[in-house]
Write an enzyme that holds these catalytic residues in place. Structure first.
Site, PDB file in Angstrom:
ATOM      1  N   PRO A   1       3.496 -12.420  -8.152  1.00 18.65           N
ATOM      2  CA  PRO A   1       2.911 -11.646  -6.801  1.00 18.65           C
ATOM      3  C   PRO A   1       1.698 -10.960  -7.658  1.00 18.65           C
ATOM      4  O   PRO A   1       1.811 -10.475  -8.972  1.00 18.65           O
ATOM      5  CB  PRO A   1       4.384 -10.853  -6.787  1.00 18.65           C
ATOM      6  CG  PRO A   1       5.474 -11.445  -7.112  1.00 18.65           C
ATOM      7  CD  PRO A   1       4.902 -12.284  -8.277  1.00 18.65           C
TER       8      PRO A   1
ATOM      9  N   ASN B   1       0.769  -1.159   0.347  1.00 18.65           N
ATOM     10  CA  ASN B   1       0.279  -0.197  -0.009  1.00 18.65           C
ATOM     11  C   ASN B   1       0.883   1.364  -0.061  1.00 18.65           C
ATOM     12  O   ASN B   1       0.775   2.367   0.921  1.00 18.65           O
ATOM     13  CB  ASN B   1      -0.879   0.142   1.171  1.00 18.65           C
ATOM     14  CG  ASN B   1      -1.762   0.762   0.679  1.00 18.65           C
ATOM     15  OD1 ASN B   1      -2.505   1.372   0.018  1.00 18.65           O
ATOM     16  ND2 ASN B   1      -2.662   0.836   1.580  1.00 18.65           N
TER      17      ASN B   1
ATOM     18  N   ARG C   1       8.655   5.966  -1.790  1.00 14.96           N
ATOM     19  CA  ARG C   1       8.055   6.619  -0.585  1.00 14.96           C
ATOM     20  C   ARG C   1       9.011   5.129  -0.098  1.00 14.96           C
ATOM     21  O   ARG C   1      10.008   5.475   0.687  1.00 14.96           O
ATOM     22  CB  ARG C   1       7.102   6.675  -0.157  1.00 14.96           C
ATOM     23  CG  ARG C   1       7.095   6.330   2.110  1.00 14.96           C
ATOM     24  CD  ARG C   1       5.547   6.547   2.446  1.00 14.96           C
ATOM     25  NE  ARG C   1       6.029   6.381   3.458  1.00 14.96           N
ATOM     26  CZ  ARG C   1       4.851   6.238   4.117  1.00 14.96           C
ATOM     27  NH1 ARG C   1       3.825   5.111   3.422  1.00 14.96           N
ATOM     28  NH2 ARG C   1       5.299   6.137   5.434  1.00 14.96           N
TER      29      ARG C   1
ATOM     30  N   ARG D   1       3.917   0.246   9.679  1.00 15.29           N
ATOM     31  CA  ARG D   1       4.659  -0.586   8.639  1.00 15.29           C
ATOM     32  C   ARG D   1       6.482  -0.684   9.813  1.00 15.29           C
ATOM     33  O   ARG D   1       6.717  -2.234   9.977  1.00 15.29           O
ATOM     34  CB  ARG D   1       5.365  -0.157   7.395  1.00 15.29           C
ATOM     35  CG  ARG D   1       4.509  -0.156   6.506  1.00 15.29           C
ATOM     36  CD  ARG D   1       4.510  -0.281   5.543  1.00 15.29           C
ATOM     37  NE  ARG D   1       4.029   0.423   4.416  1.00 15.29           N
ATOM     38  CZ  ARG D   1       3.260   1.509   4.310  1.00 15.29           C
ATOM     39  NH1 ARG D   1       3.787   2.494   4.937  1.00 15.29           N
ATOM     40  NH2 ARG D   1       2.035   1.560   2.767  1.00 15.29           N
TER      41      ARG D   1
ATOM     42  N   ASP E   1      -0.345  -7.915  -7.674  1.00 17.48           N
ATOM     43  CA  ASP E   1      -0.243  -6.667  -6.528  1.00 17.48           C
ATOM     44  C   ASP E   1      -2.017  -6.349  -8.216  1.00 17.48           C
ATOM     45  O   ASP E   1      -2.393  -6.789  -8.907  1.00 17.48           O
ATOM     46  CB  ASP E   1       0.166  -5.948  -6.740  1.00 17.48           C
ATOM     47  CG  ASP E   1       1.077  -6.375  -8.410  1.00 17.48           C
ATOM     48  OD1 ASP E   1       0.430  -6.018 -10.020  1.00 17.48           O
ATOM     49  OD2 ASP E   1       2.180  -5.484  -8.547  1.00 17.48           O
TER      50      ASP E   1
ATOM     51  N   HIS F   1      -1.978  -4.135  -9.752  1.00 18.32           N
ATOM     52  CA  HIS F   1      -1.363  -3.832 -11.561  1.00 18.32           C
ATOM     53  C   HIS F   1      -1.888  -5.483 -12.273  1.00 18.32           C
ATOM     54  O   HIS F   1      -2.331  -5.024 -13.011  1.00 18.32           O
ATOM     55  CB  HIS F   1      -0.122  -3.515 -11.741  1.00 18.32           C
ATOM     56  CG  HIS F   1       0.349  -2.647 -11.016  1.00 18.32           C
ATOM     57  ND1 HIS F   1       0.592  -1.014 -11.891  1.00 18.32           N
ATOM     58  CD2 HIS F   1       1.556  -2.045 -10.055  1.00 18.32           C
ATOM     59  CE1 HIS F   1       1.023  -0.221 -11.295  1.00 18.32           C
ATOM     60  NE2 HIS F   1       1.393  -0.743 -10.666  1.00 18.32           N
TER      61      HIS F   1
ATOM     62  N   PHE G   1       4.662  -6.591 -15.865  1.00 17.44           N
ATOM     63  CA  PHE G   1       4.635  -5.358 -14.496  1.00 17.44           C
ATOM     64  C   PHE G   1       5.553  -4.642 -15.178  1.00 17.44           C
ATOM     65  O   PHE G   1       4.888  -3.244 -15.254  1.00 17.44           O
ATOM     66  CB  PHE G   1       5.257  -6.253 -13.385  1.00 17.44           C
ATOM     67  CG  PHE G   1       4.870  -5.275 -12.482  1.00 17.44           C
ATOM     68  CD1 PHE G   1       3.772  -4.724 -11.901  1.00 17.44           C
ATOM     69  CD2 PHE G   1       6.411  -4.598 -11.963  1.00 17.44           C
ATOM     70  CE1 PHE G   1       3.557  -4.020 -10.100  1.00 17.44           C
ATOM     71  CE2 PHE G   1       6.186  -3.708 -11.473  1.00 17.44           C
ATOM     72  CZ  PHE G   1       5.391  -3.311  -9.896  1.00 17.44           C
TER      73      PHE G   1
ATOM     74  N   LYS H   1       1.177 -11.642  -1.389  1.00 12.95           N
ATOM     75  CA  LYS H   1       1.986 -11.012  -2.507  1.00 12.95           C
ATOM     76  C   LYS H   1       3.038 -10.911  -2.131  1.00 12.95           C
ATOM     77  O   LYS H   1       4.301 -10.623  -2.636  1.00 12.95           O
ATOM     78  CB  LYS H   1       0.767  -9.326  -2.912  1.00 12.95           C
ATOM     79  CG  LYS H   1       1.434  -9.229  -3.848  1.00 12.95           C
ATOM     80  CD  LYS H   1       2.484  -7.932  -3.422  1.00 12.95           C
ATOM     81  CE  LYS H   1       3.036  -7.191  -4.698  1.00 12.95           C
ATOM     82  NZ  LYS H   1       4.323  -6.425  -4.281  1.00 12.95           N
TER      83      LYS H   1
END
Length: 332
Positions: free
Chosen positions: A245, A129, A134, A184, A247, A249, A296, A228
């Site tokens: 994975p 997320n 970042r 996190r 995700d 996308h 991806f 994921k």
DNA sequence: CGGAGACCTTGTCA
DNA sequence: ATGACAAGGTCTC
């Protein structure tokens, strides 16, 4: 410190630095002037640039570290996964899938890196997320706070990624909270403690010996690691090239181009998650995760600026839905 | 077992 | 400029 350029032979169609190093696999590479790439792995700073049928590279490491040309060549070659010959796979995947064929034009030479497991566990915990920019700054902070200094280059100090024990120390969660890690911080601290309590390096070594399904299951026992993130680690650090994975996308791509029945689905359940993985494994074969990474890359916004806009891409440009990934933990 | 919200923070887009 | 929304999801209820 070595500043000499070394050479690693490699055909152009076998490796594209831009898509491979800046495609969201690793958060440790930066493009620097003169089309060079600076990154960190195995406690060294590497500078790469493309040349005709070769990669030129510099290695920067503390004086105490051995950096014989032979050893460095092996390390880089291993990191770039050059033992897999893409000319065996790209044509095959292109033949099976016109969408892959389209993506492969711009994204030739995309490689799955062999990254350090510990680094990837914590990097991808940060990734959930979150934005790549970042995530990158968070990984840099982990290295700066808890890693070891490697060297200075042009006034910038570079650090290795820390050992699990460092991240398992008391006070880490609060320290990270105070420095912008958000929720996190707890996941990083708790997962580090779980690994350390499980034997530290022993836990990691055992993980590396497991087959895909077991490795994934064990990764998901850590805090902040769902299906994921576990698949990212399996694919990019454990050599399980069949891992997909799923995700946001890949879910969008699947729903749009491959599995129209997903269209109405609001959340990605464990069942849907696994169905998408199976679909791509069936389509691409045992290295499906590698092929998926090319798709991806093609979907990443940052790579679409310098791309000629076709009717096909513009049509779907703004249609991202609100679908959230919501795959739950596997029960053992 | 599946759905719905909450969650830190930052970049982006209207 | 300011707010809403999404970002390589996961956890909890």
């Amino acid at each position: 410190m070595t500043t000499k350029w070394h050479k690693l032979l490699c055909k152009k169609d076998q490796l594209q630095l831009l898509g491979t190093l800046n495609g969201g696999q690793s958060f440790r590479w930066k493009q620097i002037p003169e089309n060079q790439w600076l990154g960190i792995f195995s406690k060294k700073v590497w500078i790469l640039k493309e040349a005709t049928d070769a990669i030129l590279y510099q290695v920067h490491a503390p004086n105490s570290t051995k950096t014989s040309p032979k050893k460095c060549n092996e390390e880089l070659s291993n990191y770039l996964h050059l033992d897999v010959d893409l000319s065996e796979y790209y044509p095959k995947w292109s033949e099976k899938d016109p969408n892959f064929k389209d993506a492969a034009e711009q994204f030739y030479g995309i490689r799955i890196l062999r990254q350090d497991v510990v680094e990837n566990i914590f990097s991808f915990i940060c990734s959930q997320n979150n934005h790549i920019s970042r995530i990158t700054s968070m990984v840099e902070k982990l290295a700066e706070y808890y890693g070891e200094k490697i060297c200075d280059i042009n006034g910038i100090t570079y650090y290795s990624f820390p050992d699990v024990e460092k991240l398992a120390a008391d006070g880490v969660e609060q320290h990270l909270r105070n420095n912008g890690f958000g929720y996190r911080a707890k996941y990083i601290s708790n997962s580090a403690k779980l690994i350390a309590d499980g034997g530290g390096n022993k836990w990691i070594n055992e993980l590396q010996e497991m087959k895909y399904e077991d490795a994934k299951k064990n990764l998901m026992t850590l805090m902040g690691i769902g299906a994921k993130v576990a698949d990212c680690i399996c694919l990019m650090s454990l050599g399980h090239l069949q891992a997909i994975p799923v995700d946001t996308h890949i879910y969008q791509i699947a729903a749009r181009l491959y599995m129209p029945k997903l269209g109405k689905q609001k959340t990605v359940t464990e069942k849907i998650y696994n169905e998408i993985g199976e679909f791509f494994r069936d389509l691409y074969g045992p290295l499906a995760g590698w092929a998926h990474t090319v798709l991806f890359c093609a979907d990443l916004k940052k790579f679409q600026d310098n791309k000629v806009e076709t009717a096909k891409t513009s049509k779907h440009k703004k249609q991202d839905s609100k679908t959230k990934i919501n795959s739950k933990k596997l029960k053992t």
